[in-house]
Scaffold this motif. Structure first.
Motif, PDB file in Angstrom:
ATOM      1  N   GLY A  70       0.798  -1.221   0.000  1.00  0.00           N
ATOM      2  CA  GLY A  70       0.000   0.000   0.000  1.00  0.00           C
ATOM      3  C   GLY A  70       0.829   1.267   0.000  1.00  0.00           C
ATOM      4  O   GLY A  70       0.297   2.371   0.183  1.00  0.00           O
ATOM      5  N   LEU A  71       2.145   1.117  -0.203  1.00  0.00           N
ATOM      6  CA  LEU A  71       3.055   2.243  -0.096  1.00  0.00           C
ATOM      7  C   LEU A  71       2.837   3.252  -1.220  1.00  0.00           C
ATOM      8  O   LEU A  71       2.827   2.896  -2.396  1.00  0.00           O
ATOM      9  N   LYS A  72       2.684   4.508  -0.868  1.00  0.00           N
ATOM     10  CA  LYS A  72       2.543   5.582  -1.847  1.00  0.00           C
ATOM     11  C   LYS A  72       3.922   6.200  -2.120  1.00  0.00           C
ATOM     12  O   LYS A  72       4.785   6.189  -1.237  1.00  0.00           O
ATOM     13  N   PRO A  73       4.145   6.727  -3.319  1.00  0.00           N
ATOM     14  CA  PRO A  73       5.439   7.355  -3.613  1.00  0.00           C
ATOM     15  C   PRO A  73       5.774   8.442  -2.594  1.00  0.00           C
ATOM     16  O   PRO A  73       4.936   9.275  -2.256  1.00  0.00           O
ATOM     17  N   GLY A  74       6.997   8.390  -2.100  1.00  0.00           N
ATOM     18  CA  GLY A  74       7.450   9.402  -1.155  1.00  0.00           C
ATOM     19  C   GLY A  74       7.125   9.124   0.297  1.00  0.00           C
ATOM     20  O   GLY A  74       7.509   9.908   1.180  1.00  0.00           O
ATOM     21  N   THR A  75       6.449   8.027   0.579  1.00  0.00           N
ATOM     22  CA  THR A  75       6.105   7.703   1.976  1.00  0.00           C
ATOM     23  C   THR A  75       7.371   7.521   2.809  1.00  0.00           C
ATOM     24  O   THR A  75       8.316   6.859   2.394  1.00  0.00           O
ATOM     25  N   LEU A  76       7.367   8.119   3.987  1.00  0.00           N
ATOM     26  CA  LEU A  76       8.478   7.991   4.928  1.00  0.00           C
ATOM     27  C   LEU A  76       8.219   6.798   5.834  1.00  0.00           C
ATOM     28  O   LEU A  76       7.190   6.740   6.503  1.00  0.00           O
ATOM     29  N   VAL A  77       9.134   5.838   5.832  1.00  0.00           N
ATOM     30  CA  VAL A  77       9.009   4.645   6.672  1.00  0.00           C
ATOM     31  C   VAL A  77      10.086   4.702   7.754  1.00  0.00           C
ATOM     32  O   VAL A  77      11.278   4.659   7.450  1.00  0.00           O
ATOM     33  N   ILE A  78       9.654   4.813   8.999  1.00  0.00           N
ATOM     34  CA  ILE A  78      10.572   4.915  10.132  1.00  0.00           C
ATOM     35  C   ILE A  78      10.433   3.661  10.982  1.00  0.00           C
ATOM     36  O   ILE A  78       9.392   3.441  11.609  1.00  0.00           O
ATOM     37  N   ASP A  79      11.471   2.836  11.021  1.00  0.00           N
ATOM     38  CA  ASP A  79      11.445   1.650  11.879  1.00  0.00           C
ATOM     39  C   ASP A  79      12.183   1.964  13.167  1.00  0.00           C
ATOM     40  O   ASP A  79      13.381   2.242  13.160  1.00  0.00           O
TER      41      ASP A  79
END
Length: 294
Positions: A83-92
């Motif tokens: 479901g990731l949209k372009p530019g999404t920031l993913v912080i683990d």
């Protein structure tokens, strides 16, 4: 205001998510049993799976127990990447393997996202008080985007380097914490066995070179025998496994780390995997046939 998907509402995640809600951000999470009443009252929304959370979000934050858990959330069936949209920031913000983190970052980047590894230190108290230390591995752009959100949850935010560097720093942190907890436990056990008042010993040590947050917080736990987590022994075992596996790959000896891991394993063998990591004292007490304060 950001639309944030927050996945992992455990001991640490619950208060961290609460701070983001208090700051005015919109949060969604994955439906997992009964939702925390405080978070529900602040307006967090539950969705069916990580894919749905990603579709509703501009930022994804994960804080789950181990490397396979992060991989499942991000790349499993119904995972974030679907479901990731372009530019999404993913912080683990989990504590996981640095090499796996680099691979995850590459996959998220290839899918059009921006990946940041940002593990934390400070325990439940740090999470509740928004005083966490946060160790960041990211591009300069990723760090710039993530920092305003990290500052809501933490007090000391350091950009260590590229992808995986935050996790490498966290492994080093967990080595230092484990060995310091062991040292505090041994010191208090020695004092108690010798007949000294351990509360007064701790008070005195807090004024000298041995002073540390661990002596302050965990020394008090040991004396009061309050071993509810906190930070569970089984999670610290996981972190020390990462350290020892990394040491083998680097042809590096970490004897103190290996010893602390064995003491944690002794606790786990006696049903203490979910004790606070200050419970390492119990393994040492068993060896000494003496209980601190007795």
């Amino acid at each position: 205001m950001s639309k944030i998907g927050f996945i992992g509402l455990g001991i640490m995640g619950r208060p961290m998510a609460g701070h983001l809600l208090d700051a005015g951000h919109q949060l969604t999470t994955v439906k997992r049993g009964k939702l925390d009443e405080t978070l529900a009252s602040k307006g967090i929304e539950e969705l069916d799976d990580p894919r749905a959370v990603a579709e509703a979000s501009d930022v994804i934050i994960t804080i789950v127990p181990d490397t396979p858990d992060v991989e499942q959330v991000l790349f499993g069936e119904g995972g974030v990447v679907e479901g990731l949209k372009p530019g999404t920031l993913v912080i683990d913000m989990s504590s996981i393997a640095p090499i796996a983190t680099q691979a995850f970052a590459e996959r998220i980047t290839d899918a059009g996202g921006e990946y940041v590894d940002a593990p934390v230190s400070g325990g439940e108290g740090g999470a509740i008080n928004a005083a966490l230390t946060i160790m960041v591995g990211a591009t300069e752009e990723g760090f710039k985007r993530a920092r305003p959100l990290l500052e809501i949850m933490g007090k000391t935010i350091t950009h260590i380097g590229g992808h995986g560097a935050g996790q490498t720093c966290k492994v080093a942190n967990q080595i230092v914490v484990a060995l310091t907890i062991e040292a505090v436990a041994e010191g208090l056990l020695f004092a108690s066995k010798a007949g000294a008042d351990v509360a007064k010993v701790r008070e005195s040590l807090l004024g000298g070179l041995a002073q540390s947050k661990i002596l302050d917080v965990h020394g008090e736990r040991m004396i009061q025998r309050t071993f509810d987590p906190g930070f569970k022994i089984r999670l610290h075992q996981k972190d020390l496994n990462l350290a020892l596996e990394g040491a083998r790959s680097l042809n590096l000896a970490l004897p103190g780390t290996a010893n602390a891991q064995q003491l944690f394993q002794a606790c786990a063998a006696h049903g203490g995997a979910d004790w606070d990591h200050a419970g390492i004292l119990r393994a040492l007490e068993a060896l000494a046939d003496h209980e601190v304060g007795s």
